[in-house]
Design a protein around this motif. Structure first.
Motif, PDB file in Angstrom:
ATOM      1  N   PHE A  11       0.868  -1.181   0.000  1.00  0.00           N
ATOM      2  CA  PHE A  11       0.000   0.000   0.000  1.00  0.00           C
ATOM      3  C   PHE A  11       0.905   1.230   0.000  1.00  0.00           C
ATOM      4  O   PHE A  11       1.226   1.794   1.040  1.00  0.00           O
ATOM      5  N   PHE A  12       1.347   1.632  -1.182  1.00  0.00           N
ATOM      6  CA  PHE A  12       2.312   2.730  -1.283  1.00  0.00           C
ATOM      7  C   PHE A  12       2.016   3.587  -2.509  1.00  0.00           C
ATOM      8  O   PHE A  12       1.309   3.172  -3.431  1.00  0.00           O
ATOM      9  N   SER A  13       2.570   4.791  -2.522  1.00  0.00           N
ATOM     10  CA  SER A  13       2.501   5.695  -3.671  1.00  0.00           C
ATOM     11  C   SER A  13       3.920   6.097  -4.062  1.00  0.00           C
ATOM     12  O   SER A  13       4.851   5.987  -3.251  1.00  0.00           O
ATOM     13  N   ILE A  14       4.078   6.541  -5.299  1.00  0.00           N
ATOM     14  CA  ILE A  14       5.395   6.893  -5.836  1.00  0.00           C
ATOM     15  C   ILE A  14       5.358   8.323  -6.373  1.00  0.00           C
ATOM     16  O   ILE A  14       4.440   8.707  -7.095  1.00  0.00           O
ATOM     17  N   GLU A  15       6.377   9.095  -6.033  1.00  0.00           N
ATOM     18  CA  GLU A  15       6.483  10.482  -6.473  1.00  0.00           C
ATOM     19  C   GLU A  15       7.949  10.796  -6.784  1.00  0.00           C
ATOM     20  O   GLU A  15       8.823  10.534  -5.958  1.00  0.00           O
ATOM     21  N   PRO A  16       8.265  11.327  -7.988  1.00  0.00           N
ATOM     22  CA  PRO A  16       9.659  11.737  -8.263  1.00  0.00           C
ATOM     23  C   PRO A  16      10.060  12.888  -7.342  1.00  0.00           C
ATOM     24  O   PRO A  16       9.231  13.729  -6.982  1.00  0.00           O
ATOM     25  N   ASN A  17      11.321  12.930  -6.950  1.00  0.00           N
ATOM     26  CA  ASN A  17      11.762  14.053  -6.123  1.00  0.00           C
ATOM     27  C   ASN A  17      11.926  15.304  -6.993  1.00  0.00           C
ATOM     28  O   ASN A  17      11.821  15.262  -8.225  1.00  0.00           O
ATOM     29  N   THR A  18      12.164  16.410  -6.355  1.00  0.00           N
ATOM     30  CA  THR A  18      12.205  17.693  -7.088  1.00  0.00           C
ATOM     31  C   THR A  18      13.318  17.740  -8.123  1.00  0.00           C
ATOM     32  O   THR A  18      13.201  18.428  -9.145  1.00  0.00           O
ATOM     33  N   LEU A  19      14.403  17.011  -7.899  1.00  0.00           N
ATOM     34  CA  LEU A  19      15.526  17.007  -8.842  1.00  0.00           C
ATOM     35  C   LEU A  19      15.344  15.979  -9.959  1.00  0.00           C
ATOM     36  O   LEU A  19      16.164  15.898 -10.868  1.00  0.00           O
ATOM     37  N   ILE A  41       9.110   6.632  -2.344  1.00  0.00           N
ATOM     38  CA  ILE A  41       8.023   5.690  -2.092  1.00  0.00           C
ATOM     39  C   ILE A  41       7.494   5.942  -0.692  1.00  0.00           C
ATOM     40  O   ILE A  41       8.217   5.788   0.300  1.00  0.00           O
ATOM     41  N   LYS A  42       6.238   6.341  -0.604  1.00  0.00           N
ATOM     42  CA  LYS A  42       5.599   6.594   0.676  1.00  0.00           C
ATOM     43  C   LYS A  42       4.528   5.536   0.900  1.00  0.00           C
ATOM     44  O   LYS A  42       3.561   5.446   0.141  1.00  0.00           O
ATOM     45  N   GLY A  43       4.721   4.746   1.950  1.00  0.00           N
ATOM     46  CA  GLY A  43       3.811   3.639   2.200  1.00  0.00           C
ATOM     47  C   GLY A  43       3.128   3.735   3.540  1.00  0.00           C
ATOM     48  O   GLY A  43       3.502   4.542   4.393  1.00  0.00           O
ATOM     49  N   GLN A  44       2.124   2.894   3.690  1.00  0.00           N
ATOM     50  CA  GLN A  44       1.427   2.798   4.963  1.00  0.00           C
ATOM     51  C   GLN A  44       1.073   1.342   5.227  1.00  0.00           C
ATOM     52  O   GLN A  44       0.838   0.567   4.316  1.00  0.00           O
ATOM     53  N   GLY A  45       1.062   0.988   6.496  1.00  0.00           N
ATOM     54  CA  GLY A  45       0.759  -0.381   6.868  1.00  0.00           C
ATOM     55  C   GLY A  45       1.998  -1.246   6.965  1.00  0.00           C
ATOM     56  O   GLY A  45       3.112  -0.848   6.600  1.00  0.00           O
TER      57      GLY A  45
END
Length: 390
Positions: A326-334, A340-344
């Motif tokens: 249960f995670f989401s993915i976001e490129p960093n600013t650079l 990867i930000k997850g929960q659980g």
């Protein structure tokens, strides 16, 4: 204020009283099952033990001193004051189901453990094979403690006991060809020896004695559980590839009131793209802009999809050893890494332990907890289970 010694005595008496009330079936559990142990010291703690080797009693009196057991070829060398011998099998027979003993592995970094019941020693694959024959309720109470700790309320422990008992009953034949019912590892259920000094767990276990959970066809369910679902459990087929009518995804408003166990990690974009290619994505993924890698899960999804290719989230979790899928993915600013930000924490199937603990805090009983996480199920006495054999 009571002294610690006084409190310890009271707790011990409560547990002892409860133990006298336990009767019923026994299970055979392989101890230190995945470890190579060649020498141990057996020490009786309470209740009395008779020493039997190759089918005969080798010392006339009950064992009162430590017994030294070690591998000798394909046999067990036994040493106790007044007797030494080499045997195919050595059995320490408990005089009572409340009898307790201690196992100390030598020449390893393994911990010392205490158990209820009897134990048999033999040699297999140049290691000691140790089989603990124990009342199933003692076993369940010990598993509940090992799997869920000591800081919850009774209704949670009742739910956990029913699930652990169901899991044990469903898998009693898992290791029968090896000469025992269950192992003491995660493969079956974690069993680190007898219950410690928490009477709440034992009382909760005994209050659900003999109760298992069945599906609408009166068959034992797969009693799955995990630490924290992050706010939503998952359908069984999204992890195990087999659907169970009672293992349906539910939105969990309870665990989010506790520690959601949010977690975060980072991977270079090149490393992530290379992983996708190795997992069957087309080579063109290597040329995609970093923004296209963005992935959001507000509710649980089954797969990560990108330009027509996909990979199960459960596989990603296993490959990278992340806490959950249960995670989401976001490129960093650079645009050099993905975050990867997850929960659980855990596979997400069945009962969320932290959610169940919160349900108990809010006054839900153990049957309500079970029915929230397992759809259409019923608690019944195990003797009434369809086609149950032991």
């Amino acid at each position: 204020m009571r002294s610690l010694k006084g409190i310890f005595l009271i707790v011990t008496l409560v547990i002892s009283f409860c133990l006298r009330e336990v009767t019923g079936m026994e299970v055979m559990v392989s101890l230190y099952n995945e470890r190579s142990v060649s020498t141990v010291i057996f020490s009786p703690l309470s209740g009395g033990y008779t020493l039997i080797a190759d089918g005969r009693q080798v010392v006339p009196q009950p064992v009162s001193q430590p017994v030294y057991l070690t591998v000798s070829g394909e046999l067990v060398m036994l040493s106790i004051p007044g007797h030494m011998g080499i045997y195919r099998s050595v059995h320490l027979l408990a005089h009572e189901e409340t009898s307790e003993f201690k196992i100390r592995p030598l020449h390893t970094d393994l911990d010392v453990r205490e158990y209820h019941g009897s134990v048999t020693f033999s040699v297999e694959f140049m290691r000691l094979k140790m089989i603990n024959r124990v009342n199933i309720e003692y076993y369940v109470a010990a598993v509940v403690e090992a799997e869920s700790g000591n800081n919850a309320l009774p209704e949670f422990y009742k739910a956990q006991a029913a699930i652990c008992r169901t899991y044990a009953m469903k898998h009693l034949n898992r290791h029968m060809e090896e000469g025992f019912n269950l192992c003491d590892e995660v493969h079956c259920q974690v069993y680190k020896g007898r219950l410690g000094r928490n009477p709440v767990i034992l009382e909760a276990t005994l209050s659900t004695r003999g109760i298992v959970i069945v599906d609408p066809d009166s068959l034992l369910i797969t009693g799955a559980f995990h630490a924290n679902c992050g706010g939503q459990t998952v359908n069984s087929e999204e992890v195990w590839l087999s659907a169970r009518s009672y293992l349906r995804s539910v939105i969990d408003p309870y665990c989010v009131k506790r520690n959601r166990r949010n977690w975060e990690t980072k991977i270079s974009i090149e490393e992530w793209k290379s992983y996708l290619v190795r997992s069957g994505f087309r080579e063109a993924v290597m040329e995609l802009p970093s923004g296209s890698l963005r992935f959001t899960q507000r509710n649980r999804l089954a797969s990560y999809r990108l330009n027509g290719d996909s990979i199960p989230l459960a596989k990603i979790r296993n490959d990278w050893r992340w806490r959950s899928a249960f995670f989401s993915i976001e490129p960093n600013t650079l645009r050099t890494e993905i975050i990867i930000k997850g929960q659980g924490h855990g596979h997400g199937i069945g009962m969320c332990q932290e959610g169940a603990m919160q349900m108990a805090v809010e006054g839900k009983n153990w049957q309500e907890i079970i029915r929230f996480y397992f759809q259409g199920v019923s608690p019944i006495e195990y003797t009434k289970v369809k086609d149950f054999r032991f």
